[in-house]
Design an enzyme around this catalytic site. Structure first.
Site, PDB file in Angstrom:
ATOM      1  CB  CYS A 114      -0.956  -0.003   1.181  1.00  0.00           C
ATOM      2  SG  CYS A 114      -2.105  -1.360   1.072  1.00  0.00           S
ATOM      3  CG  HIS A 254      -3.098   3.189   3.000  1.00  0.00           C
ATOM      4  ND1 HIS A 254      -3.802   3.042   1.824  1.00  0.00           N
ATOM      5  CD2 HIS A 254      -3.041   1.950   3.558  1.00  0.00           C
ATOM      6  CE1 HIS A 254      -4.145   1.774   1.676  1.00  0.00           C
ATOM      7  NE2 HIS A 254      -3.704   1.097   2.715  1.00  0.00           N
ATOM      8  CG  ASN A 284      -6.953  -0.872   2.006  1.00  0.00           C
ATOM      9  OD1 ASN A 284      -6.332  -0.427   1.048  1.00  0.00           O
ATOM     10  ND2 ASN A 284      -6.353  -1.473   3.023  1.00  0.00           N
TER      11      ASN A 284
HETATM   12  O1  UT7 Z   1      -3.696  -1.595   3.637  1.00  0.00           O
HETATM   13  C1  UT7 Z   1      -2.589  -2.111   4.320  1.00  0.00           C
HETATM   14  C2  UT7 Z   1      -2.667  -1.814   5.754  1.00  0.00           C
HETATM   15  N1  UT7 Z   1      -3.853  -2.368   6.334  1.00  0.00           N
HETATM   16  C3  UT7 Z   1      -4.270  -1.938   7.493  1.00  0.00           C
HETATM   17  O2  UT7 Z   1      -3.664  -1.023   8.003  1.00  0.00           O
HETATM   18  C4  UT7 Z   1      -5.424  -2.618   8.156  1.00  0.00           C
HETATM   19  C5  UT7 Z   1      -5.171  -2.667   9.627  1.00  0.00           C
HETATM   20  N2  UT7 Z   1      -6.125  -3.428  10.428  1.00  0.00           N
HETATM   21  C6  UT7 Z   1      -7.397  -3.038  10.647  1.00  0.00           C
HETATM   22  O3  UT7 Z   1      -7.878  -2.112  10.033  1.00  0.00           O
HETATM   23  C7  UT7 Z   1      -8.143  -3.737  11.731  1.00  0.00           C
HETATM   24  O4  UT7 Z   1      -7.302  -4.675  12.344  1.00  0.00           O
HETATM   25  C8  UT7 Z   1      -9.448  -4.469  11.276  1.00  0.00           C
HETATM   26  C9  UT7 Z   1     -10.517  -3.464  10.883  1.00  0.00           C
HETATM   27  C10 UT7 Z   1      -9.138  -5.383  10.121  1.00  0.00           C
HETATM   28  C11 UT7 Z   1     -10.002  -5.273  12.445  1.00  0.00           C
HETATM   29  O5  UT7 Z   1     -10.154  -4.449  13.592  1.00  0.00           O
HETATM   30  P1  UT7 Z   1      -9.524  -4.885  14.997  1.00  0.00           P
HETATM   31  O6  UT7 Z   1      -9.841  -3.808  15.982  1.00  0.00           O
HETATM   32  O7  UT7 Z   1      -8.084  -5.184  14.787  1.00  0.00           O
HETATM   33  O8  UT7 Z   1     -10.379  -6.164  15.346  1.00  0.00           O
HETATM   34  P2  UT7 Z   1      -9.949  -7.692  15.516  1.00  0.00           P
HETATM   35  O9  UT7 Z   1      -9.383  -8.244  14.250  1.00  0.00           O
HETATM   36  O10 UT7 Z   1      -9.147  -7.818  16.756  1.00  0.00           O
HETATM   37  O11 UT7 Z   1     -11.360  -8.357  15.742  1.00  0.00           O
HETATM   38  C12 UT7 Z   1     -12.201  -8.025  16.858  1.00  0.00           C
HETATM   39  C13 UT7 Z   1     -13.413  -8.919  16.798  1.00  0.00           C
HETATM   40  C14 UT7 Z   1     -13.068 -10.405  16.653  1.00  0.00           C
HETATM   41  O12 UT7 Z   1     -14.039 -11.150  17.364  1.00  0.00           O
HETATM   42  P3  UT7 Z   1     -13.690 -11.762  18.807  1.00  0.00           P
HETATM   43  O13 UT7 Z   1     -12.526 -12.683  18.593  1.00  0.00           O
HETATM   44  O14 UT7 Z   1     -13.349 -10.595  19.667  1.00  0.00           O
HETATM   45  O15 UT7 Z   1     -14.954 -12.446  19.186  1.00  0.00           O
HETATM   46  C15 UT7 Z   1     -13.265 -10.659  15.187  1.00  0.00           C
HETATM   47  O16 UT7 Z   1     -13.584 -12.016  14.899  1.00  0.00           O
HETATM   48  O17 UT7 Z   1     -14.202  -8.590  15.658  1.00  0.00           O
HETATM   49  C16 UT7 Z   1     -14.452  -9.775  14.897  1.00  0.00           C
HETATM   50  N3  UT7 Z   1     -14.587  -9.428  13.498  1.00  0.00           N
HETATM   51  C17 UT7 Z   1     -15.757  -9.063  12.940  1.00  0.00           C
HETATM   52  N4  UT7 Z   1     -16.995  -8.952  13.453  1.00  0.00           N
HETATM   53  C18 UT7 Z   1     -17.964  -8.579  12.613  1.00  0.00           C
HETATM   54  C19 UT7 Z   1     -13.613  -9.375  12.551  1.00  0.00           C
HETATM   55  N5  UT7 Z   1     -14.147  -9.013  11.381  1.00  0.00           N
HETATM   56  C20 UT7 Z   1     -15.468  -8.822  11.598  1.00  0.00           C
HETATM   57  C21 UT7 Z   1     -16.540  -8.423  10.777  1.00  0.00           C
HETATM   58  N6  UT7 Z   1     -17.768  -8.300  11.323  1.00  0.00           N
HETATM   59  N7  UT7 Z   1     -16.378  -8.146   9.458  1.00  0.00           N
END
Ligand code: UT7
Length: 327
Positions: A114, A254, A284
Site C-alpha cells: 500500500c 492511506h 481500502n
Molecule cells: O492496507 C494495508 C494496511 N492495512 C491496514 O492497516 C489494516 C489494519 N487493520 C485493521 O484495520 C483492523 O485490524 C481491522 C478493521 C481489520 C479489524 O479491527 P480490529 O480492531 O483489529 O479487530 P480484531 O481483528 O481484533 O477483531 C475483533 C473482533 C473479533 O471477534 P472476537 O474474537 O473478539 O470475538 C473478530 O472475529 O471482531 C471480529 N470481526 C468481525 N466482526 C464482525 C472481525 N471481522 C469482523 C466483521 N464483522 N467483518
C-alpha cells in the site's frame, strides 16, 4: 536552479459497481455497525468481470494526460504499481503503455504494497531529477476484489478496486516535491500477503483448496505498526522539508481504516478538516487510495495549486513512507 519536478496532471477511476455493507451481511457473519465503527467503510467498488487492473489504470491515465494537456507521444516512461497486476508477467506497465499508444518509452512495474504509490512517485521523480526523462506517467492500480476471500469476514469487508495516475514533468521552476521518505522491513512479510501464485507456493489445486490465492492479513498487528510507521514517516518528511504540521494544507493518509487515520492525524497535531477521507466511499484500494483521494479533491476544486500536501502510507512488506509536495 537544477531540474525541478512538477505534477502536471492527475486522474482517477473507480469502477461503477458498489458493494455496500448490507451486501456483506448476506454473505458472512457481520453487520453494518461493526464495519462502520471498526473501519469507517460504507461502500467499496468492484471492477466488472471483464475489467482487469490495467483497464482501470488506462482510464485514470487518460484523465491525467488530459489534465496535463499532453498526448501519448510526450510520455517517455511508464511506471506502474500494483499488487494485483493483470498477470504476474508481462508487466502491467507494458499493457498500459500499449493500450495508450505510447511508443519508445521505458516500462517499469514496481511493487511495494500500500506504500507503492509513494515508491512509484519517488522513482519517476528520481528519473526526472537525474535528467534522464522529462515526462513520466506514474500509475497505481488494483483489483483487490480479485484476491479477496469472500468467506473471510476479517478481510472481505475492507477492500475495493480503483486506479490513479500522475503525469510528472521536468520544470525550470521550483521543485514541487519537498521530500520523500520510503522504508521497509521484510521481517513483517507475513502480516499481509497473498501466499499462493508466486514461486514459493504455485497455483496448484492443493493450494487453491486451502484458499491460499486470497489475501491474508493479521489485522490487529498491522494496525499497530501502521499507526507508528505512518506517524514517523510524516514527521520525517516534515523535518526534511523544514516544515511543521501547521503548514500542511492536506494530510492524505492511506485509507485502510478510519481509526488509523484519526490516530495518525492526532499524533501529528493536524486538525480534522485537513485530513482527507474517502474510505467511506471506496474502502481500502491499496496504494491507489492516496492518488484517488488527491485527484478527487483536485477535480472538486478543493485542493488548489500551491497547497502543501503530505501523502503517508503503510502496507504489505512491510513498507511505509511519505512524501511532502506543493501541488
Ligand atoms: O492496507 C494495508 C494496511 N492495512 C491496514 O492497516 C489494516 C489494519 N487493520 C485493521 O484495520 C483492523 O485490524 C481491522 C478493521 C481489520 C479489524 O479491527 P480490529 O480492531 O483489529 O479487530 P480484531 O481483528 O481484533 O477483531 C475483533 C473482533 C473479533 O471477534 P472476537 O474474537 O473478539 O470475538 C473478530 O472475529 O471482531 C471480529 N470481526 C468481525 N466482526 C464482525 C472481525 N471481522 C469482523 C466483521 N464483522 N467483518
Amino acid at each position: 536552479m537544477g531540474i525541478g519536478v512538477k505534477i502536471a496532471g492527475v486522474g482517477y477511476y473507480v469502477p461503477e459497481k458498489i458493494l455496500d455493507n448490507a451486501y456483506f451481511e448476506n454473505i458472512v457473519d457481520t453487520n453494518n455497525d461493526w464495519i462502520m465503527q471498526m473501519t469507517g467503510i460504507q461502500e467499496r467498488r468492484m471492477a466488472a468481470p471483464e475489467q482487469a487492473t490495467s483497464d482501470l489504470g488506462i482510464l485514470a491515465s487518460k484523465l491525467a494526460m488530459e489534465d496535463a494537456g499532453i498526448s501519448a507521444k510526450d510520455i517517455e516512461y511508464v511506471v506502474h504499481h500494483s499488487v494485483t497486476p493483470d498477470m504476474i508477467f508481462p508487466g502491467t506497465s507494458c499493457l498500459v503503455q500499449h493500450a495508450l499508444g505510447i511508443k519508445d518509452a521505458g516500462t517499469l512495474d514496481v511493487q511495494a504494497g500500500c506504500t507503492g504509490l509513494i515508491y512509484a512517485l519517488s522513482v519517476g521523480y528520481a528519473y526526472i531529477k537525474a535528467g534522464l526523462y522529462k515526462t513520466i506517467l506514474v500509475i497505481a492500480g488494483d483489483c483487490l476484489t480479485r484476491i479477496t476471500d469472500y468467506e473471510d469476514r476479517n478481510t472481505c469487508v475492507l477492500f475495493g478496486d480503483g486506479a490513479c495516475a500522475f503525469v510528472l514533468t521536468a520544470t525550470t521552476e521550483a521543485d514541487s516535491f519537498k521530500s520523500f521518505y520510503v522504508d521497509g522491513d521484510g521481517s513483517f512479510a507475513e502480516l499481509l500477503s497473498q501466499p499462493c501464485s508466486g514461486s514459493r507456493i504455485p497455483a496448484t489445486h492443493e493450494a487453491l483448496d486451502k484458499r491460499l490465492q486470497y489475501l491474508k492479513m493479521d489485522g490487529p498487528n498491522t494496525f499497530k505498526l501502521a499507526v507508528t510507521a505512518m506517524t514517523n514517516s510524516a514527521n520525517k518528511v516534515l523535518k526534511e522539508a523544514n516544515m511543521d504540521s501547521s503548514q500542511i494544507d492536506w494530510l492524505i493518509p492511506h485509507q485502510a481504516n478510519m481509526r488509523i487515520m484519526e490516530s495518525v492525524a492526532k499524533k501529528l497535531k493536524i486538525s480534522e478538516e485537513k485530513v482527507v477521507k474517502t474510505i467511506h466511499k471506496y474502502g481500502n484500494t491499496s496504494a491507489t487510495t492516496l492518488g484517488i483521494a488527491f485527484a478527487e479533491l483536485v477535480k472538486e476544486g478543493k485542493i488548489k495549486r500551491g497547497d502543501n500536501i503530505v501523502f503517508v502510507s503503510f502496507g504489505a512488506g512491510a513498507t511505509w513512507g511519505a512524501t511532502l509536495f506543493q501541488y
